[in-house]
Scaffold this motif. Structure first.
Motif, PDB file in Angstrom:
ATOM      1  N   SER A 141       0.811  -1.213   0.000  1.00 33.42           N
ATOM      2  CA  SER A 141       0.000   0.000   0.000  1.00 33.42           C
ATOM      3  C   SER A 141       0.848   1.270   0.000  1.00 33.42           C
ATOM      4  CB  SER A 141      -0.916  -0.007   1.236  1.00 33.42           C
ATOM      5  OG  SER A 141      -1.641   1.192   1.339  1.00 33.42           O
ATOM      6  N   LEU A 145       3.453   5.660  -3.116  1.00 32.53           N
ATOM      7  CA  LEU A 145       2.488   6.678  -2.686  1.00 32.53           C
ATOM      8  C   LEU A 145       3.007   8.062  -3.078  1.00 32.53           C
ATOM      9  CD1 LEU A 145       0.058   7.739  -1.040  1.00 32.53           C
ATOM     10  CD2 LEU A 145       1.503   7.560   1.014  1.00 32.53           C
ATOM     11  N   ILE A 147       1.944  12.310  -3.496  1.00 31.22           N
ATOM     12  CA  ILE A 147       1.010  13.401  -3.223  1.00 31.22           C
ATOM     13  C   ILE A 147       1.606  14.698  -3.771  1.00 31.22           C
ATOM     14  CG2 ILE A 147      -0.120  14.763  -1.425  1.00 31.22           C
ATOM     15  CD1 ILE A 147      -0.412  12.291   0.222  1.00 31.22           C
ATOM     16  N   ASP A 150       3.190  18.960  -1.937  1.00 30.22           N
ATOM     17  CA  ASP A 150       3.624  18.491  -0.618  1.00 30.22           C
ATOM     18  C   ASP A 150       5.148  18.562  -0.539  1.00 30.22           C
ATOM     19  OD1 ASP A 150       3.523  17.424   1.944  1.00 30.22           O
ATOM     20  OD2 ASP A 150       3.412  15.350   1.244  1.00 30.22           O
ATOM     21  N   LYS A 155       2.086  15.854   4.144  1.00 27.78           N
ATOM     22  CA  LYS A 155       0.840  15.201   3.747  1.00 27.78           C
ATOM     23  C   LYS A 155       1.081  13.723   3.428  1.00 27.78           C
ATOM     24  CE  LYS A 155      -0.994  19.425   1.589  1.00 27.78           C
ATOM     25  NZ  LYS A 155      -1.398  20.029   0.288  1.00 27.78           N
ATOM     26  N   THR A 156       2.204  13.460   2.808  1.00 29.94           N
ATOM     27  CA  THR A 156       2.530  12.076   2.458  1.00 29.94           C
ATOM     28  C   THR A 156       2.747  11.252   3.720  1.00 29.94           C
ATOM     29  OG1 THR A 156       3.595  12.921   0.459  1.00 29.94           O
ATOM     30  CG2 THR A 156       4.058  10.640   1.051  1.00 29.94           C
ATOM     31  N   ARG A 158       1.386  11.796   6.653  1.00 30.79           N
ATOM     32  CA  ARG A 158       0.082  11.586   7.276  1.00 30.79           C
ATOM     33  C   ARG A 158      -0.699  10.489   6.556  1.00 30.79           C
ATOM     34  NH1 ARG A 158       0.069  17.247   7.828  1.00 30.79           N
ATOM     35  NH2 ARG A 158      -1.254  17.499   5.982  1.00 30.79           N
ATOM     36  N   GLU A 159      -0.657  10.509   5.226  1.00 27.49           N
ATOM     37  CA  GLU A 159      -1.375   9.487   4.467  1.00 27.49           C
ATOM     38  C   GLU A 159      -0.756   8.112   4.680  1.00 27.49           C
ATOM     39  OE1 GLU A 159      -3.932   7.407   1.912  1.00 27.49           O
ATOM     40  OE2 GLU A 159      -4.115   9.253   3.097  1.00 27.49           O
ATOM     41  N   ARG A 162      -1.984   6.938   7.966  1.00 29.38           N
ATOM     42  CA  ARG A 162      -3.387   6.545   7.886  1.00 29.38           C
ATOM     43  C   ARG A 162      -3.505   5.146   7.289  1.00 29.38           C
ATOM     44  NH1 ARG A 162      -7.354   5.618   4.764  1.00 29.38           N
ATOM     45  NH2 ARG A 162      -6.090   5.912   2.882  1.00 29.38           N
ATOM     46  N   ARG A 163      -2.734   4.869   6.231  1.00 23.59           N
ATOM     47  CA  ARG A 163      -2.782   3.550   5.598  1.00 23.59           C
ATOM     48  C   ARG A 163      -2.255   2.460   6.526  1.00 23.59           C
ATOM     49  NH1 ARG A 163      -1.276   4.306  -0.859  1.00 23.59           N
ATOM     50  NH2 ARG A 163      -2.679   6.070  -1.237  1.00 23.59           N
TER      51      ARG A 163
END
Length: 199
Positions: A141, A145, A147, A150, A155-156, A158-159, A162-163
């Protein structure tokens, strides 16, 4: 870093080394610990596990236990304000705790103990397999990744977090479902304990 202790082969009622494996960029570090038990009957061995086994909750003891921590490090690439995860390096620290018989067992009980212990190891190994699958799914996942807008990669990050949390929740549900099947009335754990306890 989160420490997870899985409910593993909890005792039913009153009766009731180190290795490394690598998969892509996920490292799995395994440590095995033991605690001593003694007895010359199945009931005595179960009672000894109930006294000396690892804690399961506030009051209860478990026959065996699997716990783990997970860590992730990222290599980021920044191009024109876009942040991308180039590499996601995960480490899974798996810790198993098992009983070790220190008394001499009668031959018949020794055979019953061997069957019981094989079942315990299989149960704990399944917990370890689910945790390893979680790490592989998380790596899949995270890889690539990307973004936009950024430049600081905040932001990356944080994402990514989250994943990681979402996949952890998914696989924790699988751990709990496995335990529910194993610990149900008439299930595999009850079978193992009853087979060891029989006279």
């Amino acid at each position: 870093m989160r420490l997870l202790t899985l409910s593993a082969l909890a005792l039913i009622g009153a009766l009731c080394g180190s290795a490394t494996a690598a998969s892509a960029d996920v490292k799995v570090l395994v440590k095995t610990r033991t605690y001593d038990i003694s007895g010359t009957t199945g009931e005595a061995l179960i009672a000894s596990m109930n006294r000396n086994g690892p804690r399961h909750g506030f009051m209860a003891r478990a026959i065996a236990q699997t716990s783990y921590t997970k860590d992730w490090d990222f290599d980021f690439v920044q191009v024109k304000g876009t942040c991308r995860i180039k590499q996601a390096n995960g480490t899974l620290n798996l810790n198993f705790t098992y009983p070790r018989v220190v008394s001499t067992l009668p031959p018949v009980l020794d055979k019953r103990w061997a069957r019981f212990f094989a079942g315990v190891r299989t149960h704990e190994g399944t917990h370890g397999d689910i945790a390893t699958q979680m790490m592989k799914a998380t790596e899949k996942s995270l890889m690539g990744l990307t973004i936009q807008n950024d430049a600081q990669c905040s932001k990356t990050r944080r994402e990514a977090r989250r994943r990681i949390d979402a996949i952890f929740d998914e696989y924790e549900a699988k751990q709990n479902a496995f335990d529910a099947r194993e610990h149900r009335e008439g299930g595999h754990v009850e079978y193992l304990v009853d087979a060891l306890a029989k006279s």
